[in-house]
Design an enzyme around this catalytic site. Sequence first.
Site, PDB file in Angstrom:
ATOM      1  CG  HIS A 110      58.500   6.250  -9.548  1.00 45.22           C
ATOM      2  ND1 HIS A 110      57.385   6.305 -10.751  1.00 45.22           N
ATOM      3  CD2 HIS A 110      59.534   6.470  -8.988  1.00 45.22           C
ATOM      4  CE1 HIS A 110      58.773   5.095 -11.197  1.00 45.22           C
ATOM      5  NE2 HIS A 110      60.014   5.389 -10.610  1.00 45.22           N
TER       6      HIS A 110
ATOM      7  CG  ASP B 227      66.475   8.259  -5.907  1.00 49.59           C
ATOM      8  OD1 ASP B 227      67.227   7.357  -7.071  1.00 49.59           O
ATOM      9  OD2 ASP B 227      65.666   8.755  -7.530  1.00 49.59           O
TER      10      ASP B 227
END
Length: 430
Positions: A307, A364
């Site tokens: 991320h 996710d």
Amino acid sequence: MSDIAKLELEGQVYELPVITGTEGEKAVDITQLRAKTGHITMDDGYGNTGSCQSKITFIDGEKGILQYRGIPIEELAEKSSFVEAAYLLINGHLPSRTELRRFSDMLTQNENLHEDMKYQFEGFPSNAHPMAILSAMINASSCFYPGLMVNRPNPARFEVHAARLLSQVRTIASFSYRKSHGLPIIYPKPSYKYTANFLHMMFSDVYQDYELKPEVVRALDLIFLLHADHEQNCSTATVRMVASSQANLFACAAAGVCALWGPLHGGANQAVIEMLEDIHRSGDDGSKFINAAKDKNSGKRLMGFGHRVYKNYDPRAKIIKKACDQLLSTLHISDPLLDIAKKLEEAALQDSYFVERKLYPNVDFYSGIIMRALNIPTEMFTVIFAIGRMPGWIANFKEIMDDPKSRIYRPRQVYMGATQNPFIPMDERK
Ligand code: ACO
């Protein structure tokens, strides 16, 4: 601590103000830099650029903290609902009982699409990706409400626009699913709450309503809530960029959907399941794939990992992993992809490649497994993300519209192209 930064440039010292956020974040204010020095700053991918001051969502990526309007995501996940969190994000405070009832009623009153929208759906090929349909139809629906075209609506009108968008995105999403499967459209039912109504429009048939299991409704509601905002990510920054030109709310949201679609952003939830399915099909337990994900020439990445902001466990991933385990056990589902995902996570968290780069599971990584358990088809995963993200986009749009000093977003560049290139007549070109 000093609230002035000093910059030495070409032998001269310039003073730049330092801004401190309410959570102690610091930023050097460079708004006057070019005027004072003739220089701009260079920050490819905006990793160090604060594009706005915002009061909506706070993230501390090093500590793994996420808060909506100051409230930790863990508390909201446990005690709140998607609609309540949407109200919080858009209006800046938790609703009273009366405010929540009014907001829910507005969502119900605005759930139906204009009947003529049906003809728009008919024009899409049956294999169209639902994200393409979603962005096109959000934009198209603004054509049916000319009042929406107002760029700075007054608060009462904005409330209606926001409710219409938040409510109708779910109707459009379910219609696009039905369309892509050649199924008749199911209209929303006013007696159902937000998430139950979406499941009804997706899965009921003409003769029998879908059985709404509370744990299923709750799991999907949680997914919506966890996706509701995430500060200046690619799609939200896009919404703000478009909003800064004073385009209408629906145009901004349609742009957000397009930005969300890519596999490096919201499309990652679809990519994770496709990756897990490939691993499963090939008979690998994940170990071969981990090696490929580390090899820059393989063209593979461990999707659902890493991320830009989180350099620690994404707090949403922790909540989703737990919810995933609970849901599968309640529904007595055994999914081999969950086993592979857990093995991949375990291996990656002990592997120096991932540890050194601070790559942890993001939101996710496990959300797709929950959605599979809810029978949501893979190509709808990013659509679910878009429904969830809508309150955040609306809140960010509102923040721009409410700021009388907001300016059009217009970054600069450092030009590296050809200089003094003469025009060559056609006959003389190679
Ligand atoms: N698998 C393998 N290696 C990775 C991964 C991954 N998932 N993510 C990052 N890396 C490596 C990069 O190759 C790079 O290595 P290097 O320093 O040796 O060159 C290093 O880690 C840093 O990665 P960047 O791509 O520079 O990080 P950036 O902040 O630009 O990208 C992103 C973040 C896009 C999320 C990235 O981690 C990624 O592609 N992850 C997989 C896709 C994904 O899950 N996206 C969803 C993000 S969450 C969301 O949008 C909702």
